[in-house]
Each structure stands twice: as C-alpha cells, then as structure tokens.
Design a protein around this motif. Sequence first.
Motif, PDB file in Angstrom:
ATOM      1  N   ALA A   1       0.829  -1.128   0.264  1.00 56.56           N
ATOM      2  CA  ALA A   1      -0.178   0.244   0.033  1.00 56.56           C
ATOM      3  C   ALA A   1       0.978   1.186  -0.069  1.00 56.56           C
ATOM      4  CB  ALA A   1      -0.787  -0.207   1.218  1.00 56.56           C
TER       5      ALA A   1
ATOM      6  N   GLU B   1      -3.108   5.535   0.002  1.00 56.59           N
ATOM      7  CA  GLU B   1      -4.150   4.487  -0.121  1.00 56.59           C
ATOM      8  C   GLU B   1      -4.730   4.259   1.528  1.00 56.59           C
ATOM      9  OE1 GLU B   1      -2.540   2.241  -3.986  1.00 56.59           O
ATOM     10  OE2 GLU B   1      -1.832   1.410  -2.077  1.00 56.59           O
TER      11      GLU B   1
ATOM     12  N   GLU C   1      -8.364   4.923   2.819  1.00 57.78           N
ATOM     13  CA  GLU C   1      -9.135   3.877   3.387  1.00 57.78           C
ATOM     14  C   GLU C   1      -9.610   4.372   4.759  1.00 57.78           C
ATOM     15  OE1 GLU C   1      -6.803   0.334   3.755  1.00 57.78           O
ATOM     16  OE2 GLU C   1      -6.605   0.295   1.424  1.00 57.78           O
TER      17      GLU C   1
END
Length: 179
Positions: A169, A173, A177
């Motif tokens: 990741a 990202e 999230e």
Amino acid sequence: MNRALLVIDVQESFRARPLWDHIAHPGISDPVNRLVRLARANGDLVVWVLHTEPDSGGVFDPAQGHVRLFEELERPAPGEPVLHKTSHNAFTTTDLQRRLTEAGVGELWVCGIRTEQCVETTARLGSDLGYEVVFVADATTTNPIGDLSAEEIIARTTAVLRDRFARIATVDELAAEAA
C-alpha cells in the motif's frame, strides 16, 4: 482487530554514512510522519525501532551518537515504545512480539529505512508469526546495491512481498481507507 505501525530504523546512523548521498527517498520523514499521524488518529499503537551495533565503533554503535530518530520525525508519544534491535528484523532481539500480543495487535503497517533489509525482513517474520502485514512502500527507502538501483530494489521487494507476505500500500491509499 488492533493494529500497530512499526517505524523501522529511520535514524541518523544512515545519514552518517556516505551511502546516504545515493538514498532513493531522502525525504522519507514526510511519508513516515503522515503514517504516524494517521496511525495515532486511528488509535493504533506506534512502535519506534532503532538498529544498534554496540561496541562496533561504527555509525550504529550507540556510543557514537547517531542511534537516534531523525530530528524532523514526530516525537514518540507517551506509551509509544522505542525499541533497540541488534538483528535485521524488529522481532528477534526485542520484546516486540510480547508487546503486540499484549495489545491484541493482529495487523502491522511497516515502514522505514533499508526497504530490502530490515523492513522486508520484519514484514516476512511478521507474516510468519500470523500478523496481517501492510508494507507501506512509499514510506520506505534504500540505497543502490551492486548493479541494482535503489528504485529497482524497492520494486523487487514489493514484488516478492505482494500477496505472499504482505499487502502493498501507499500512504495515500491507507489515508483514503481511513477516511
């Protein structure tokens, strides 16, 4: 599931070496600081890890004064452990696993210096110990080795870890999230 961020070897020892001039991402403190703030906002445990080589006389010898976090990093908050390791991974020569178990941690975010060495080795061992591991590739850095550029080493590391030992990741990202 509880989570922990492991900040591995973002320490002045590396800047004291001539190889620092060839490091892939000399501004590594920026993505690491973003991760630390994100982890804290999520209520995650942040664990700071420093590599030491006592009595070696080198830059990782605590007596030389370089075994300390980069000045521009967020400072460890109360309750955030600062561990000193003498192995390539953050588990073998520290009480990291005990601390993670006591905190009920099941997921690890890993970042730091020497993508292919201490960060990768910690990710692999964490996976073997049963943790869900997220390797935050843009919050790691390394230097060239032999004929491989630092960027090639980072790409190789993410390729071999992806879906085998860790989810790969980016900081962005993980922030998306969490939003």
